[in-house]
Design a protein around this motif. Sequence first.
Motif, PDB file in Angstrom:
ATOM      1  N   MET B   1       0.988  -1.275  -0.008  1.00  0.00           N
ATOM      2  CA  MET B   1      -0.072  -0.070  -0.023  1.00  0.00           C
ATOM      3  C   MET B   1       0.702   1.171   0.009  1.00  0.00           C
ATOM      4  N   ALA B   2       1.231   1.558   1.194  1.00  0.00           N
ATOM      5  CA  ALA B   2       2.080   2.709   1.232  1.00  0.00           C
ATOM      6  C   ALA B   2       3.554   2.535   0.571  1.00  0.00           C
ATOM      7  N   LYS B   3       3.914   3.422  -0.135  1.00  0.00           N
ATOM      8  CA  LYS B   3       5.478   3.029  -0.785  1.00  0.00           C
ATOM      9  C   LYS B   3       6.527   4.124  -0.380  1.00  0.00           C
ATOM     10  N   ARG B   4       7.838   3.745  -0.684  1.00  0.00           N
ATOM     11  CA  ARG B   4       8.840   4.345  -0.206  1.00  0.00           C
ATOM     12  C   ARG B   4       9.196   5.184  -1.363  1.00  0.00           C
ATOM     13  N   ILE B   5      10.082   6.439  -1.165  1.00  0.00           N
ATOM     14  CA  ILE B   5      10.400   7.376  -2.181  1.00  0.00           C
ATOM     15  C   ILE B   5      11.923   7.581  -1.900  1.00  0.00           C
ATOM     16  N   GLU B   6      12.425   7.452  -2.801  1.00  0.00           N
ATOM     17  CA  GLU B   6      14.116   7.634  -2.884  1.00  0.00           C
ATOM     18  C   GLU B   6      14.479   8.760  -3.939  1.00  0.00           C
ATOM     19  N   THR B   7      15.078   9.996  -3.551  1.00  0.00           N
ATOM     20  CA  THR B   7      15.734  10.713  -4.571  1.00  0.00           C
ATOM     21  C   THR B   7      17.148  10.529  -4.498  1.00  0.00           C
ATOM     22  N   VAL B   8      17.794  10.456  -5.777  1.00  0.00           N
ATOM     23  CA  VAL B   8      19.139  10.313  -6.182  1.00  0.00           C
ATOM     24  C   VAL B   8      19.727  11.683  -6.706  1.00  0.00           C
ATOM     25  N   GLU B   9      20.428  12.347  -5.904  1.00  0.00           N
ATOM     26  CA  GLU B   9      20.998  13.551  -6.674  1.00  0.00           C
ATOM     27  C   GLU B   9      20.331  14.280  -7.502  1.00  0.00           C
ATOM     28  N   LEU B  10      18.860  14.644  -6.820  1.00  0.00           N
ATOM     29  CA  LEU B  10      17.888  15.301  -7.364  1.00  0.00           C
ATOM     30  C   LEU B  10      18.119  16.829  -7.514  1.00  0.00           C
ATOM     31  N   SER B  11      18.358  17.470  -8.619  1.00  0.00           N
ATOM     32  CA  SER B  11      18.499  19.049  -8.722  1.00  0.00           C
ATOM     33  C   SER B  11      17.076  19.603  -9.598  1.00  0.00           C
ATOM     34  N   CYS B  12      16.553  20.716  -9.138  1.00  0.00           N
ATOM     35  CA  CYS B  12      15.371  21.319  -9.749  1.00  0.00           C
ATOM     36  C   CYS B  12      15.831  22.404 -10.334  1.00  0.00           C
ATOM     37  N   PHE B  13      15.327  22.851 -11.818  1.00  0.00           N
ATOM     38  CA  PHE B  13      15.611  24.166 -12.328  1.00  0.00           C
ATOM     39  C   PHE B  13      14.508  24.606 -12.650  1.00  0.00           C
ATOM     40  N   TYR B  14      14.330  26.232 -12.645  1.00  0.00           N
ATOM     41  CA  TYR B  14      13.325  26.902 -13.294  1.00  0.00           C
ATOM     42  C   TYR B  14      14.130  27.582 -14.442  1.00  0.00           C
ATOM     43  N   GLY B  15      13.888  27.233 -15.778  1.00  0.00           N
ATOM     44  CA  GLY B  15      14.608  27.679 -16.748  1.00  0.00           C
ATOM     45  C   GLY B  15      16.160  27.191 -16.381  1.00  0.00           C
ATOM     46  N   LYS B  16      16.881  28.453 -16.413  1.00  0.00           N
ATOM     47  CA  LYS B  16      18.355  28.402 -16.258  1.00  0.00           C
ATOM     48  C   LYS B  16      18.813  28.354 -14.760  1.00  0.00           C
ATOM     49  N   THR B  17      17.688  28.832 -13.878  1.00  0.00           N
ATOM     50  CA  THR B  17      17.952  28.974 -12.430  1.00  0.00           C
ATOM     51  C   THR B  17      17.711  27.616 -11.813  1.00  0.00           C
ATOM     52  N   LYS B  18      18.855  27.297 -10.840  1.00  0.00           N
ATOM     53  CA  LYS B  18      18.947  26.276 -10.094  1.00  0.00           C
ATOM     54  C   LYS B  18      18.184  26.434  -8.921  1.00  0.00           C
ATOM     55  N   ALA B  19      16.907  25.878  -8.611  1.00  0.00           N
ATOM     56  CA  ALA B  19      16.166  25.902  -7.249  1.00  0.00           C
ATOM     57  C   ALA B  19      16.730  24.965  -6.340  1.00  0.00           C
ATOM     58  N   VAL B  20      16.965  23.919  -6.415  1.00  0.00           N
ATOM     59  CA  VAL B  20      17.175  22.791  -5.286  1.00  0.00           C
ATOM     60  C   VAL B  20      18.617  22.043  -6.065  1.00  0.00           C
ATOM     61  N   ASP B  21      19.535  22.051  -5.195  1.00  0.00           N
ATOM     62  CA  ASP B  21      20.844  21.361  -5.577  1.00  0.00           C
ATOM     63  C   ASP B  21      21.029  19.949  -4.911  1.00  0.00           C
TER      64      ASP B  21
END
Lengths: 351, 258
Positions: B1-21
């Motif tokens: 039922m409930a699941k596990r989430i794992e992120t691997v070296e996740l970076s988020c961008f808005y256009g050219k701007t990096k918001a999460v490193d």
Amino acid sequence: MTADASSAGLRSRGLTARTLPRPVVAGAALAAVAVTFLLFAVTPLQGVADFLVAATVLAILTVTGLTLAVEGRRRAVDRLATSGALIALVLTLLPLGFTLGYTAYRGTKRLTGNFLTHSMAGVGPFSPNGGIYHAIVGTLEQVLIASLIAVPLGLLVAIYVTEYGRNAFGTAIRFLVDVMTGIPSIVAGLFVLAFWVLALHKGFSGFAGSIALAILELPIVVRSAEEMIRLVPAALREASYALGVPKWKTILRIVLPTAATGITTGVMLAIARVTGETAPVLLVVGNNFYINTNPMKGPQASLPLYIFQGAGSSSNLDVDRAWAAALTLILIVVVLYVAARLLTRRNSLRR
Amino acid sequence: MAKRIETVELSCFYGKTKAVDDVSIAIEPKSVTAFIGPSGCGKSTFLRALNRMHEVVPGARIEGQVLLDDEDIYAPEIDAAAVRRTIGMVFQRPNPFPTMSIYDNVAAGLRLNGLRRKSELDSAVERSLRSANLWDEVRSRLNKPGAGLSGGQQQRLCIARAIAVEPQVLLMDEPCSALDPISTLAIEDLIFELKDRYTIVIVTHNMQQAARVSDVTAFFTLRGPGEPGYLVEADTTQKIFTNPSEKRTEDYITGRFG
């Protein structure tokens, strides 16, 4: 601190203001009108319009001056601006009121059941009979077909431009729609005349008029629907995406229903606008005294054209019929508008 | 039922701007994980990347991986809509659909995903509203518009709407920041109950709230204005609030900065 103490404190700090009682303000305005009346009685000044303008200006000056003297500058400016807004309102409503009122006054004379259910077939130049049934049929058919073309097309364009067209193509479309809004109706009519009626040898027909009307209606539908779709908060789209609803379904089931009331108003205004268009129908629909229910073949009558020809006639009988037709045209538009509003209101929930 | 989430070296961008490193974190099933940190540190952006809501913003993209039980949700053959059905979301401001009744709001996710049968919808609506502790308050007026409820009720309606599609994970982006303390308490109680069945991730500005509801706390911050946000540390809430490993976390928790 008690209420008394606080108000005493406010008073001691000079936070009081002298105010003019409402009756004094009204009295000053009335006095100004009376003075104007006297002026018009004793000097060579005359004329109703002149009197109204002079009385208004004098009344505003008196009230503003009085306010300035008693209540101070801020309140005086407030009074002046309020009066200005009020006058603008009256000036805006006057033409509307007079147009509707005079049309109703002249139109009701001939507006009978017989008038609405008979055509001009076999009506001689001195006959007070005849009616506009053929023109009503023509107008309704032409506008219906034009809307069947323009409304779905316009909605799809608006959806594309707002939801998908965040690129150069979308910007180009938006620009072209703006250009299209500026096309004079006579040009749309000429285009259809040259292309459809003459070059393609289709001849005069109600459908040719529908094409011209659709060209005029399309940009109005696009622009108003675009504005309304843009007003739908992004939070609603996000809520829908977050439920795992695909984009197309979000648009169809969330965005469009939320914008429905506004879109309907815009569409109705577009329809109302083209219902009264005279120039294109004058060029491509032809004219017909007889009932022609087939919009695809042969000349048709239409209300704007009927009004145009009746108004230019030397016969009072024709002029009276034109007024009645004008009143009918207004009523048709009003009925359509109210019906559309009621339909969308039933769908949207109230608090 | 409930699941596990794992992120691997996740970076988020808005256009050219990096918001999460470069964030790597594991979120365990049937637990509540809280993201805390100063404004602009990218915790909301990171949260939205977990169910592919990030990409709804034009020009937004990510680098790295998000694994849902070892399956990459950004893999090319994965449908974003299906991901969002599995990982539901509740937003900062309550956003019930204004054209819909309370019933229709809760049923919206199911209906729009193709469920038609009235009896199934009825039971799903009742179950979801009961889970959201809203059933008793609205049972007599299910046909009234959802926008007519109070702010706290609207937010619980949105939670009911989110859990009606039976997600495995529930993401909450500051769900109480627009609510008064009593409504906040109701939502927190609800989070506590939902924990048994869902994996819950909550972004909050309220550190007491993080301490009250979460099992694990992740602290995000940014190195300076205009810099992307990053994960400082994630540990049991108990440890973060009493004996964090990082100095920056301690400074933030004790109110010395941020």
